[in-house]
Write a protein that holds these residues in place. Structure first.
Motif, PDB file in Angstrom:
ATOM      1  N   VAL A   1       0.793  -1.230   0.000  1.00  0.00           N
ATOM      2  CA  VAL A   1       0.000   0.000   0.000  1.00  0.00           C
ATOM      3  C   VAL A   1       0.826   1.282   0.000  1.00  0.00           C
ATOM      4  O   VAL A   1       0.317   2.334  -0.436  1.00  0.00           O
TER       5      VAL A   1
ATOM      6  N   VAL B   1      -6.045   3.781  -0.116  1.00  0.00           N
ATOM      7  CA  VAL B   1      -6.051   3.009   1.127  1.00  0.00           C
ATOM      8  C   VAL B   1      -6.999   3.616   2.163  1.00  0.00           C
ATOM      9  O   VAL B   1      -7.392   2.942   3.127  1.00  0.00           O
TER      10      VAL B   1
ATOM     11  N   LEU C   1       0.133   4.936  -1.730  1.00  0.00           N
ATOM     12  CA  LEU C   1      -0.144   6.041  -0.818  1.00  0.00           C
ATOM     13  C   LEU C   1       0.701   7.258  -1.180  1.00  0.00           C
ATOM     14  O   LEU C   1       0.202   8.391  -1.250  1.00  0.00           O
TER      15      LEU C   1
ATOM     16  N   PRO D   1      -5.951   9.085  -0.773  1.00  0.00           N
ATOM     17  CA  PRO D   1      -5.315   7.785  -1.027  1.00  0.00           C
ATOM     18  C   PRO D   1      -6.338   6.655  -1.093  1.00  0.00           C
ATOM     19  O   PRO D   1      -7.302   6.624  -0.317  1.00  0.00           O
TER      20      PRO D   1
ATOM     21  N   ASP E   1      -0.629   8.886  -4.420  1.00  0.00           N
ATOM     22  CA  ASP E   1      -1.853   9.658  -4.250  1.00  0.00           C
ATOM     23  C   ASP E   1      -1.605  10.949  -3.472  1.00  0.00           C
ATOM     24  O   ASP E   1      -2.203  11.984  -3.767  1.00  0.00           O
TER      25      ASP E   1
END
Length: 205
Positions: free
Chosen positions: A129, A145, A133, A143, A136
């Motif tokens: 992830v 996530v 992250l 994000p 983004d």
């Protein structure tokens, strides 16, 4: 490490570099921005994982990963020069596969460094992830996530499946394949049907 592990890692780097390049195109970044975003997406998670495991950072120890990042970044650039109508839902699909590939890579690298299974699942999730992250955040997007649909939880589900496979004495390759398939299917399912794990409810009554 096994050769298949090396190629799995390269595949994850390539897919995530493509994802970063597509985002850079959407944001109309210049050439330097493309390289930065592709690199952050492709190697960000693995870098944090290796620092936390206190092992040599993978792309410094083996420059194949840097070359793979740069080559993969050119694939969508060439495509978009030929046909500007790129189906951008592929960005999310590429992200899902990159997430799954890096999840398995993180789990296996952690286990190879003698961590427990719980730590390996955490390292897989971080590897999966963190690059996205960074991508983004750089692009000032919410994000993936954090956007509600299952994301990091898909990595955890894949890690649990990997651990179950080990308990049944499956070869690590099969554990990795099972974790990969689980992560991809959960992520694609979350994208298609908006699966979530709600904690707070919007109840204004």
């Amino acid at each position: 490490m096994f050769d298949w592990f090396h190629w799995l890692n390269l595949a994850g780097v390539a897919v995530c570099a493509i994802s970063g390049t597509l985002m850079a195109y959407q944001k109309r970044m210049d050439g330097f921005g493309v390289v930065v975003l592709a690199s952050a997406t492709a190697i960000g998670g693995g870098t944090l994982r290796d620092v936390m495991l206190d092992v040599p950072v993978f792309w410094i120890a083996d420059t194949d990963y840097l070359y793979t990042t740069l080559i993969a970044a050119f694939i969508p650039i060439i495509w978009l020069r030929i046909s500007p109508r790129f189906p951008f839902h592929y960005l999310l699909i590429a992200d899902a596969f990159g997430l799954a590939l890096f999840n398995v890579v993180g789990i296996e690298k952690a286990l190879a460094n003698d961590t427990g299974m719980a730590v390996a699942v955490a390292m897989g999730t971080i590897t999966g992830v963190f690059g996205g992250l960074l991508r983004d955040v750089i692009c000032r997007e919410v994000p993936l996530v954090l956007n509600g649909e299952l994301y990091a939880m898909t990595c955890i589900a894949g890690g649990i499946v990997y651990g179950i496979g080990l308990q049944f004495d499956l070869a690590t390759q099969w554990c990795g394949i099972a974790a990969l398939v689980t992560t991809v299917l959960f992520r694609l399912g979350a994208m298609r049907w908006h699966w979530q794990l709600p904690v707070f409810y919007n109840d204004h009554h």
